[in-house]
Write a protein that holds these residues in place. Structure first.
Motif, PDB file in Angstrom:
ATOM      1  N   ASP A 401       0.821  -1.203   0.000  1.00 13.54           N
ATOM      2  CA  ASP A 401       0.000   0.000   0.000  1.00 13.54           C
ATOM      3  C   ASP A 401       0.856   1.255   0.000  1.00 13.54           C
ATOM      4  O   ASP A 401       0.524   2.255  -0.651  1.00 13.54           O
ATOM      5  CB  ASP A 401      -0.928   0.009   1.222  1.00 13.54           C
ATOM      6  CG  ASP A 401      -2.006  -1.063   1.146  1.00 13.54           C
ATOM      7  OD1 ASP A 401      -2.170  -1.670   0.055  1.00 13.54           O
ATOM      8  OD2 ASP A 401      -2.667  -1.315   2.173  1.00 13.54           O
ATOM      9  N   GLY A 402       1.957   1.219   0.747  1.00 14.27           N
ATOM     10  CA  GLY A 402       2.835   2.384   0.792  1.00 14.27           C
ATOM     11  C   GLY A 402       3.436   2.707  -0.553  1.00 14.27           C
ATOM     12  O   GLY A 402       3.587   3.882  -0.925  1.00 14.27           O
ATOM     13  N   GLY A 405       1.295   4.712  -2.788  1.00 18.43           N
ATOM     14  CA  GLY A 405       1.247   6.125  -2.465  1.00 18.43           C
ATOM     15  C   GLY A 405       2.510   6.880  -2.792  1.00 18.43           C
ATOM     16  O   GLY A 405       2.465   8.063  -3.158  1.00 18.43           O
ATOM     17  N   SER A 406       3.652   6.221  -2.667  1.00 17.37           N
ATOM     18  CA  SER A 406       4.930   6.917  -2.845  1.00 17.37           C
ATOM     19  C   SER A 406       5.455   6.871  -4.266  1.00 17.37           C
ATOM     20  O   SER A 406       6.216   7.739  -4.689  1.00 17.37           O
ATOM     21  CB  SER A 406       5.978   6.311  -1.919  1.00 17.37           C
ATOM     22  OG  SER A 406       6.370   5.022  -2.377  1.00 17.37           O
ATOM     23  N   GLY A 568      -0.446   2.516  -8.206  1.00 14.85           N
ATOM     24  CA  GLY A 568      -0.245   3.930  -7.922  1.00 14.85           C
ATOM     25  C   GLY A 568       1.177   4.349  -8.214  1.00 14.85           C
ATOM     26  O   GLY A 568       2.121   3.616  -7.917  1.00 14.85           O
ATOM     27  N   GLY A 570       2.365   7.471  -7.260  1.00  8.43           N
ATOM     28  CA  GLY A 570       2.767   8.552  -6.383  1.00  8.43           C
ATOM     29  C   GLY A 570       2.402   9.906  -6.953  1.00  8.43           C
ATOM     30  O   GLY A 570       1.922  10.025  -8.086  1.00  8.43           O
TER      31      GLY A 570
END
Length: 663
Positions: A401-402, A405-406, A568, A570
């Motif tokens: 998940d991180g 986002g990044s 994702g 980021g």
């Protein structure tokens, strides 16, 4: 207490870029998930000349045409010799005076023999039915404890300077050491086969009339030791290695069973039991039969606080069993099981078949003393180092998940033999892979994984006897529910190698379950290596890249790697620009363009390179924001190629350039 640290840098996982920041991690862990660009780590300047460019120039020296930048050159353990050993630069881990910085475990080595089985090293050379001892013979019984203590844990000529202490110091980067004191020899009250023939391995078969088999050797050995030294003396030790006279079944069942006799009916009387009413063969662990003599020996094992070994048990067996004492389970399969199942972590892990590593490979583990296979076992993989508490603080901890986002994370990871840790990616919410059936699919990992790990293996130190150098990728579980490490095989096809030849001349290929099927499992950078440079797990929404390799002036191997989420990219803006280039053909007809490419985005990114009709030594490259590098494009049968660069994070961000041949 004295201690020593490596002369090489303690920073072994360098985060080159996360979410637009250029970061060097000074032996501290990255935060969970992607990364916070405001993390107060010191800035690191990215050199304009990348290490892979230096490596590539060396690879091309004296050659014409495009060359693989990181060719795979794996070697099967069977053909290795002591010449394969390569020391780790700047270390002295075998030095008994260098103690663990966190703990030096104090162990007792307790030796036992039997009325019918003296220690093999007290007998004449090659005098036993197994052809042992080899290298040491005719020792006095009173000298055997000191001999084995020194063989296992004092650098010397016979052990080539390698010890159990050295293994744990190298594996833990100096945190854990081992000290041994020897006791015995104590004679057991029963014959050796009464302990060796047991319910689990022999399934109740093969006990001679008048004897009582399935005896507990650990119980009788400890009783003899306590009777001699007392409970107070025994309580001084953190653990006990019980060393039994004779062979061990793990090292003899195949070599002196199916490899020596084509069928069980072919086993000769010499290899049979003292009871003529019994057959000359007996049941064993992985297959139906072995010779009775092989079955009658003990199988190494461990329980809380102690382990059992025999004289043929190499030093790796002690390291393996001590891992159990510290609380980590086994992670290997039955290579001959039905249905077939691929090995779990293979030659790369001490708690899998990396225990068998050493010159000569798995079929040389029967020697006494154990100076060949199982004498130089592999390090623990990252998952087990983390569980044992020896991975250090430089594990780059990410999350699925991180990463969404990044955006993409790029890092340089050093070889684990030099103290490196690696990368752990947590799969929040669990493994999303589709269900598979282990009963019908030998390559089914069984599901239920919690993490991915990535680390670098170099054939150096105790990893000298692993088959290859490269990037090791695996799925892992938090609990010891085997398989709890599943190596991702970059070459999953059958390795198609002969294991051994039967006495009748029939070659036997390695089974699909043989651990050596994973000898070519490592990932390598660039194209044409014979391996792969990327891995996509669509179900778990992760993409791993092996971007380049480098070796510093000390000889320390490192790889630049990347991992990104498929869900994702980021917040950073992505962009790329490329310029045309021209080249002349050399005498072989090849022309090489160096295409300038610049990351015009606001964060480090990975770019896909394509050039139809051309040859590319690499098709994925990483660049920090605002930096420029060059990409090689080779032409032979054409005069022009269009080269495209596309952001892996954002396919809308791309650029095109041309490679043209002059004259």
């Amino acid at each position: 207490m004295t201690s020593a640290r490596r002369l090489v840098s303690a920073t072994s996982v360098v985060v080159l870029a996360v979410a637009g920041a250029l970061i060097a991690s000074p032996a501290v862990a990255a935060p969970p998930g992607g990364a916070d660009p405001d993390t107060p780590w010191r800035m690191r300047h990215w050199p304009q000349t990348q290490p892979w460019q230096v490596d590539q120039a060396a690879a091309l020296a004296g050659k014409t045409g495009p060359q693989p930048i990181d060719p795979q050159r794996y070697e099967l353990p069977d053909t290795m010799t002591w010449d394969d050993y390569k020391p780790v630069p700047g270390t002295d881990w075998a030095n008994p005076a260098v103690r663990g910085s966190e703990r030096t475990f104090n162990g007792a080595l307790v030796l036992v023999d039997y009325p019918n089985q003296p220690f093999v090293v007290t007998q004449p050379a090659n005098s036993t039915i197994f052809g042992n001892p080899s290298g040491v013979q005719n020792l006095d019984r009173a000298d055997v404890p000191r001999f084995y203590r020194d063989f296992l844990n004092q650098p010397g000529e016979l052990n080539r300077g390698h010890t159990i202490h050295e293994y744990w110091m190298e594996d833990s980067d100096g945190r854990f050491g081992i000290e041994l004191s020897a006791y015995g020899v104590y004679q057991m009250p029963a014959k050796s086969h009464e302990y060796g023939i047991e319910a689990q391995m022999q399934r109740g078969q093969g006990c001679p009339a008048g004897d009582t088999c399935n005896r507990n050797l650990r119980t009788d050995a400890r009783a003899a030791w306590i009777a001699a030294v007392g409970e107070t003396e025994a309580a001084k030790y953190d653990f006990v290695f019980f060393l039994s006279a004779g062979q061990d079944e793990s090292a003899t069942w195949q070599e002196f069973g199916p490899m020596k006799f084509t069928t069980k009916e072919d086993v000769t009387d010499e290899w049979g039991p003292p009871d003529t009413a019994l057959p000359n063969w007996n049941a064993t662990r992985y297959v139906e039969w072995t010779s009775w003599q092989a079955s009658a020996t003990i199988w190494p094992n461990a329980t809380q606080g102690s382990s059992l070994q025999a004289e043929s048990s190499g030093m790796s067996t002690y390291a393996h069993e001590f891992s159990h004492i510290l609380g980590v389970g086994d992670n290997y399969n039955n290579p001959y099981g039905i249905p077939a199942r691929r090995d779990y972590s293979g030659p790369w892990e001490m708690l899998s078949r990396g225990t068998f590593n050493g010159p000569g490979g798995p079929h040389s583990r029967w020697l006494v003393p154990g100076t060949a296979g199982s004498s130089m076992g592999a390090q623990h993989m990252l998952r087990n180092k983390m569980k044992l508490g020896i991975a250090g603080d430089d594990v780059l901890r990410l999350s699925r998940d991180g990463l969404a986002g990044s955006g993409v994370v790029v890092a340089r990871v050093k070889a684990r033999a030099t103290g490196s840790a690696g990368i752990n990616v947590t799969l929040e919410g669990g493994d999303r892979s589709a269900a598979c059936n282990t009963a019908t699919d030998p390559f089914c990992d069984g599901g239920g994984y919690d993490n991915y790990t990535l680390e670098v293996v170099d054939r150096m130190g105790f990893d000298s006897f692993t088959p290859d150098s490269g990037v090791l990728l695996a799925k892992t579980k938090n609990a010891d529910a085997a398989p709890f490490i599943w190596t991702i095989d970059a070459n999953p096809q059958d390795i198609d190698k002969v294991d051994f030849v039967l006495p009748d001349g029939t070659p036997q290929k390695m089974t699909i379950g043989d651990y050596r099927q994973l000898s070519d499992a490592l990932f390598h950078a660039g194209t044409g290596s014979g391996s792969r440079f990327e891995y996509v797990d669509t179900a778990n929404r992760l993409h791993f890249y092996v971007l380049d390799r480098a070796r510093d002036r000390r000889g320390v191997l490192s790889y630049e790697v990347a991992v990104r989420s498929l869900d994702g990219a980021g917040p950073a803006v992505r962009g790329v620009r490329a310029a045309p280039a021209t080249a002349r053909r050399d005498h072989s007809g090849w022309a090489r363009c160096l295409i300038p490419v610049r990351n015009t985005g606001k964060a480090t990114d990975v770019f896909r390179v394509q050039a139809p009709g051309a040859t590319l030594p690499r098709t994925v490259v990483a660049l920090p924001a605002g930096r420029t590098s060059t990409v090689e494009v080779w032409l032979k049968d054409s005069r022009r190629a269009q080269v495209t660069f596309t952001s892996e994070s954002s396919p809308a961000a791309g650029a095109t350039a041309t490679c043209s041949v002059r004259g």
